[in-house]
Design an enzyme around this catalytic site. Structure first.
Site, PDB file in Angstrom:
ATOM      1  N   SER A   8       0.854  -1.191   0.000  1.00 47.30           N
ATOM      2  CA  SER A   8       0.000   0.000   0.000  1.00 47.30           C
ATOM      3  C   SER A   8       0.882   1.231   0.000  1.00 47.30           C
ATOM      4  O   SER A   8       1.719   1.410   0.897  1.00 47.30           O
ATOM      5  CB  SER A   8      -0.896   0.012   1.242  1.00 47.30           C
ATOM      6  OG  SER A   8      -1.421   1.312   1.424  1.00 47.30           O
ATOM      7  N   HIS A  31      -1.175  -1.219  -4.211  1.00 52.20           N
ATOM      8  CA  HIS A  31      -2.466  -0.968  -3.563  1.00 52.20           C
ATOM      9  C   HIS A  31      -2.581   0.537  -3.298  1.00 52.20           C
ATOM     10  O   HIS A  31      -1.738   1.125  -2.616  1.00 52.20           O
ATOM     11  CB  HIS A  31      -2.505  -1.766  -2.258  1.00 52.20           C
ATOM     12  CG  HIS A  31      -3.775  -1.675  -1.486  1.00 52.20           C
ATOM     13  ND1 HIS A  31      -4.827  -2.552  -1.666  1.00 52.20           N
ATOM     14  CD2 HIS A  31      -4.166  -0.835  -0.502  1.00 52.20           C
ATOM     15  CE1 HIS A  31      -5.807  -2.256  -0.824  1.00 52.20           C
ATOM     16  NE2 HIS A  31      -5.434  -1.204  -0.102  1.00 52.20           N
ATOM     17  N   ASP A  33      -4.910   3.555  -1.876  1.00 55.69           N
ATOM     18  CA  ASP A  33      -6.023   3.813  -0.966  1.00 55.69           C
ATOM     19  C   ASP A  33      -6.659   5.175  -1.242  1.00 55.69           C
ATOM     20  O   ASP A  33      -6.053   6.215  -0.983  1.00 55.69           O
ATOM     21  CB  ASP A  33      -5.522   3.762   0.483  1.00 55.69           C
ATOM     22  CG  ASP A  33      -5.167   2.357   0.914  1.00 55.69           C
ATOM     23  OD1 ASP A  33      -6.041   1.477   0.837  1.00 55.69           O
ATOM     24  OD2 ASP A  33      -4.005   2.126   1.319  1.00 55.69           O
ATOM     25  N   MET A  35      -9.420   7.764  -0.194  1.00 55.76           N
ATOM     26  CA  MET A  35     -10.235   8.087   0.988  1.00 55.76           C
ATOM     27  C   MET A  35     -10.876   9.453   0.802  1.00 55.76           C
ATOM     28  O   MET A  35     -10.222  10.393   0.328  1.00 55.76           O
ATOM     29  CB  MET A  35      -9.369   8.116   2.241  1.00 55.76           C
ATOM     30  CG  MET A  35      -8.592   6.834   2.482  1.00 55.76           C
ATOM     31  SD  MET A  35      -7.716   6.920   4.057  1.00 55.76           S
ATOM     32  CE  MET A  35      -6.759   5.405   3.983  1.00 55.76           C
ATOM     33  N   HIS A  64      -8.279   0.712  -3.821  1.00 56.03           N
ATOM     34  CA  HIS A  64      -9.140   0.423  -2.675  1.00 56.03           C
ATOM     35  C   HIS A  64      -9.904   1.703  -2.349  1.00 56.03           C
ATOM     36  O   HIS A  64      -9.325   2.652  -1.813  1.00 56.03           O
ATOM     37  CB  HIS A  64      -8.284  -0.034  -1.490  1.00 56.03           C
ATOM     38  CG  HIS A  64      -9.055  -0.293  -0.235  1.00 56.03           C
ATOM     39  ND1 HIS A  64      -8.462  -0.444   1.001  1.00 56.03           N
ATOM     40  CD2 HIS A  64     -10.387  -0.454  -0.016  1.00 56.03           C
ATOM     41  CE1 HIS A  64      -9.392  -0.665   1.919  1.00 56.03           C
ATOM     42  NE2 HIS A  64     -10.571  -0.655   1.336  1.00 56.03           N
ATOM     43  N   MET A  66     -12.198   3.807  -0.316  1.00 55.40           N
ATOM     44  CA  MET A  66     -12.853   4.019   0.976  1.00 55.40           C
ATOM     45  C   MET A  66     -13.636   5.311   0.854  1.00 55.40           C
ATOM     46  O   MET A  66     -13.258   6.356   1.399  1.00 55.40           O
ATOM     47  CB  MET A  66     -11.804   4.052   2.097  1.00 55.40           C
ATOM     48  CG  MET A  66     -11.276   2.654   2.414  1.00 55.40           C
ATOM     49  SD  MET A  66      -9.682   2.676   3.240  1.00 55.40           S
ATOM     50  CE  MET A  66      -8.634   2.894   1.822  1.00 55.40           C
ATOM     51  N   MET A 135     -11.022  -6.295   5.699  1.00 57.71           N
ATOM     52  CA  MET A 135     -10.194  -5.361   6.455  1.00 57.71           C
ATOM     53  C   MET A 135      -9.804  -5.980   7.791  1.00 57.71           C
ATOM     54  O   MET A 135     -10.662  -6.505   8.513  1.00 57.71           O
ATOM     55  CB  MET A 135     -10.942  -4.051   6.732  1.00 57.71           C
ATOM     56  CG  MET A 135     -11.243  -3.185   5.521  1.00 57.71           C
ATOM     57  SD  MET A 135      -9.802  -2.592   4.607  1.00 57.71           S
ATOM     58  CE  MET A 135      -8.817  -1.822   5.891  1.00 57.71           C
ATOM     59  N   GLY A 140      -8.790   3.613   7.283  1.00 60.74           N
ATOM     60  CA  GLY A 140      -8.555   5.047   7.433  1.00 60.74           C
ATOM     61  C   GLY A 140      -7.090   5.415   7.564  1.00 60.74           C
ATOM     62  O   GLY A 140      -6.691   6.479   7.105  1.00 60.74           O
ATOM     63  N   GLY A 142      -2.779   3.946   7.909  1.00 60.74           N
ATOM     64  CA  GLY A 142      -1.766   2.905   7.910  1.00 60.74           C
ATOM     65  C   GLY A 142      -1.159   2.777   9.300  1.00 60.74           C
ATOM     66  O   GLY A 142      -1.410   3.616  10.180  1.00 60.74           O
ATOM     67  N   GLY A 143      -0.393   1.720   9.495  1.00 58.82           N
ATOM     68  CA  GLY A 143       0.369   1.575  10.720  1.00 58.82           C
ATOM     69  C   GLY A 143      -0.411   1.124  11.946  1.00 58.82           C
ATOM     70  O   GLY A 143       0.102   1.209  13.067  1.00 58.82           O
ATOM     71  N   ASP A 173      -6.228  -6.667   4.437  1.00 62.43           N
ATOM     72  CA  ASP A 173      -5.624  -5.336   4.394  1.00 62.43           C
ATOM     73  C   ASP A 173      -5.664  -4.727   5.790  1.00 62.43           C
ATOM     74  O   ASP A 173      -6.736  -4.566   6.371  1.00 62.43           O
ATOM     75  CB  ASP A 173      -6.420  -4.474   3.398  1.00 62.43           C
ATOM     76  CG  ASP A 173      -5.885  -3.054   3.279  1.00 62.43           C
ATOM     77  OD1 ASP A 173      -4.764  -2.783   3.753  1.00 62.43           O
ATOM     78  OD2 ASP A 173      -6.607  -2.227   2.688  1.00 62.43           O
ATOM     79  N   GLY A 175      -2.387  -3.956   8.960  1.00 59.75           N
ATOM     80  CA  GLY A 175      -1.549  -4.587   9.977  1.00 59.75           C
ATOM     81  C   GLY A 175      -0.821  -5.837   9.526  1.00 59.75           C
ATOM     82  O   GLY A 175      -0.333  -6.603  10.361  1.00 59.75           O
TER      83      GLY A 175
HETATM   84  C1  DX5 Z   1      -6.073   1.392   5.719  1.00 56.81           C
HETATM   85  C2  DX5 Z   1      -5.693   1.091   4.292  1.00 56.81           C
HETATM   86  C3  DX5 Z   1      -4.572   0.149   4.199  1.00 56.81           C
HETATM   87  C4  DX5 Z   1      -3.304   0.658   4.846  1.00 56.81           C
HETATM   88  C5  DX5 Z   1      -2.526  -0.519   5.307  1.00 56.81           C
HETATM   89  O1  DX5 Z   1      -7.316   1.976   5.772  1.00 56.81           O
HETATM   90  O2  DX5 Z   1      -6.787   0.520   3.599  1.00 56.81           O
HETATM   91  O3  DX5 Z   1      -4.329  -0.241   2.861  1.00 56.81           O
HETATM   92  O4  DX5 Z   1      -2.508   1.417   3.998  1.00 56.81           O
HETATM   93  O5  DX5 Z   1      -1.414  -0.045   6.015  1.00 56.81           O
HETATM   94  P1  DX5 Z   1      -0.660  -0.989   7.042  1.00 56.81           P
HETATM   95  O6  DX5 Z   1      -0.148  -2.152   6.260  1.00 56.81           O
HETATM   96  O7  DX5 Z   1       0.393  -0.113   7.592  1.00 56.81           O
HETATM   97  O8  DX5 Z   1      -1.679  -1.419   8.085  1.00 56.81           O
HETATM   98 ZN    ZN Z   2      -6.297  -0.421   1.658  1.00 59.64          ZN
END
Ligand code: DX5
Ligand code: ZN
Length: 220
Positions: A8, A31, A33, A35, A64, A66, A135, A140, A142-143, A173, A175
């Site tokens: 991502s 990937h 994202d 949003m 993806h 959102m 999910m 929303g 990362g990390g 997707d 963690g």
């Molecule tokens: C979160 C995104 C993910 C995110 C994953 O809402 O959809 O794609 O970037 O990031 P990590 O791998 O750090 O959880």
């Molecule tokens: Zn994603």
């Protein structure tokens, strides 16, 4: 079942987007994202930026979305050439119609569900999709930490796909890291999204290959 790694780009350095895409050329897809600050409390980018990402990316794009009102806004991502378009079940009033529209535009259609959304209402619809995205964090950001509570749903989804004799990909997707990827694959996932785990690594190709090896080991 083939293992696919989709980094991502949410965790990349956006001021160097093109180089950051080149750095993950060993992966299967990028990937991306999208949003809208309504479906999730965060804002990234929309069609013009994703279109340029697609043009410069060495690998296909896994979008993806959102975003709210997916029934109206998802088609453009298929039209611009994203290989796969994931929209959220919670944001679509007519997921079958939308999946058919995405497929008619030449992209893979993928249904995404949040941690609290059950798979059961969609079990009879699986053949309408090329992929289910489960999910494993609240979408929303990362990390975040991987939610193991989502794994029984991954197991049930894999079972339903196999029972129906379908070739539907099962993506997780959120963690996904060297410590969680094996659990996701053991539960039945075969497409692994990893943002921070890849982009926090000095060597992105090595991080991708490490995740791939751990996933393949979990498959054996
Ligand atoms: C979160 C995104 C993910 C995110 C994953 O809402 O959809 O794609 O970037 O990031 P990590 O791998 O750090 O959880
Ligand atoms: Zn994603």
């Amino acid at each position: 079942m083939s293992i696919r790694i989709h980094p991502s780009i949410l965790s990349c350095d956006f001021s160097r987007l093109s180089e950051e895409l080149d750095a993950i050329s060993a992966a299967d897809m990028a990937h991306v994202d999208v949003m809208d600050n309504h479906f999730v409390p965060n804002l990234t980018f929309g069609p013009p930026v994703v279109e340029r990402i697609r043009e410069v990316s060495p690998i296909p794009i896994d979008a993806h979305l959102m975003i709210e009102q997916a029934d109206r806004h998802a088609q453009v991502y298929a039209e611009m050439g994203c290989a796969s378009v994931s929209f959220h079940a919670e944001a679509s009033a007519a997921p079958v119609r939308l999946a058919r529209e995405i497929r008619a535009l030449g992209a893979k259609a993928s249904l995404a569900i949040r941690p609290a959304t059950p798979i059961e209402p969609y079990i009879d619809l699986l053949a309408e999709f090329d992929q289910i995205l489960i999910m494993t964090v609240e979408p929303g950001f990362g990390g975040q930490s991987f939610l193991d509570v989502c794994l029984p749903k991954v197991v049930r989804t894999r079972q339903a796909i196999d029972d129906a004799g379908l070739e539907v990909q099962l993506q997780v997707d959120g963690g996904v890291s060297t410590t969680t990827v094996a659990r996701a694959v053991a539960a039945g996932a075969n497409v692994l999204v990893a943002g921070s785990a890849v982009y926090s690594a000095e060597n992105r190709s090595a991080a991708i290959e490490e995740l791939r090896e751990l996933a393949l080991d979990a498959l054996r």
